[in-house]
Design an enzyme around this catalytic site. Sequence first.
Site, PDB file in Angstrom:
ATOM      1  N   THR A   1       0.815  -1.220   0.101  1.00  0.00           N
ATOM      2  CA  THR A   1       0.049  -0.011   0.076  1.00  0.00           C
ATOM      3  C   THR A   1       0.842   1.384  -0.157  1.00  0.00           C
ATOM      4  O   THR A   1       1.916   1.139   0.626  1.00  0.00           O
ATOM      5  CB  THR A   1      -0.982  -0.113   1.280  1.00  0.00           C
ATOM      6  OG1 THR A   1      -1.592  -0.994   1.412  1.00  0.00           O
ATOM      7  CG2 THR A   1      -1.822   1.328   1.334  1.00  0.00           C
TER       8      THR A   1
ATOM      9  N   VAL B   1     -11.779  -6.464   1.687  1.00  0.00           N
ATOM     10  CA  VAL B   1     -11.329  -5.456   2.247  1.00  0.00           C
ATOM     11  C   VAL B   1     -10.003  -5.387   3.081  1.00  0.00           C
ATOM     12  O   VAL B   1     -10.070  -6.306   3.847  1.00  0.00           O
ATOM     13  CB  VAL B   1     -12.234  -4.322   2.668  1.00  0.00           C
ATOM     14  CG1 VAL B   1     -11.860  -3.297   3.112  1.00  0.00           C
ATOM     15  CG2 VAL B   1     -13.178  -4.181   1.575  1.00  0.00           C
TER      16      VAL B   1
HETATM   17  N1  GLY Z   1      -2.366  -3.535   3.548  1.00  0.00           N
HETATM   18  C1  GLY Z   1      -3.303  -3.813   2.218  1.00  0.00           C
HETATM   19  C2  GLY Z   1      -3.931  -4.987   2.360  1.00  0.00           C
HETATM   20  O1  GLY Z   1      -3.985  -5.624   3.129  1.00  0.00           O
HETATM   21  O2  GLY Z   1      -5.111  -4.763   1.662  1.00  0.00           O
END
Ligand code: GLY
Length: 306
Positions: free
Chosen positions: A152, A181
């Site tokens: 991310t 999500v």
């Molecule tokens: N850290 C991003 C996800 O796990 O979608």
Amino acid sequence: MNKWGIIATWKMAVDGVAIGADILKNKGKCQDAVEKAIMEVENDPLYTSVGYGGLPNENCEVELDAAFMDGKTLSMGAVAGIKDYKNPVSIARKLSEDRFNIFLVGDGAEAYAHKNGFIRQNMLTERAKKTWETRMDEITQKNLSPYDGHDTVCMISLDSEKDMAVATSTSGLFMKKRGRVGDSPIPGSGFYVDNEVGGAAATGLGEDIMKGCLSYETVQRMRNGVSPMKAAQSAVEDFSEQLRKRRGVAGAISIVAMNNKGEWGIGTNVEFSFVVSTDEKELKSYLATPIFNEDKTIKEIKIEEM
Ligand code: GLY
């Protein structure tokens, strides 16, 4: 000279951070800095974990998550599982202006984006599709676990008026289930910022980051007087230990943090790169490498310029 600063996860953020730093240097606002910096990463087709070119879910659909938070008003907005829109971070920022319905998912988020004039774009590149096809073959032939890649992009910034903002954007886990999500759009897990203290944001395995609400946890440690470096490192270390003790395994977790004095820090349980630019130090990319004790606890984190 007034203080300003911006910190971001992953080396891929370097061009975005340069744009954000330029805004801050010229007395621009932190909200614009994080949004424009993340848009730069979202628009680059070569980055396979964010925006255009992000790797798809198991149905070969690019579902994106993004969030935005303003440290002055605590306003926040987020989208999850949104498809076919160019800049999810901008949609999240727009949502943060609203009183109600600030976190929208799937076709609800898409309808909002359409109504508010955001640009539609097929976010699946030929390159990402080929990677998906190759991985599908590998999974079928070698019985591999499908999940991978959760880099991310997160940005935290402080501007010369002492305001702070944070934003995140991701395509989430490669080969995720439709509708999955991660932590990135979830307040307190993927991000948090409060002008009175500072901000934090996370990258890594969302399923584990969520269990510890690690961005809020890091901000709370800073609120109690701990430096951003100590707050982020101790939050990651303490929670990784809890996960190992209670579940046998801790996923990859990395946190960036900045306080309202422009001091910054990171915590990580894996090798992790990040980018920082402040009024005191020009833009630099760094590599953080945890050194482990025999019992898998972290002995120290080595941070080197890249
Ligand atoms: N850290 C991003 C996800 O796990 O979608």
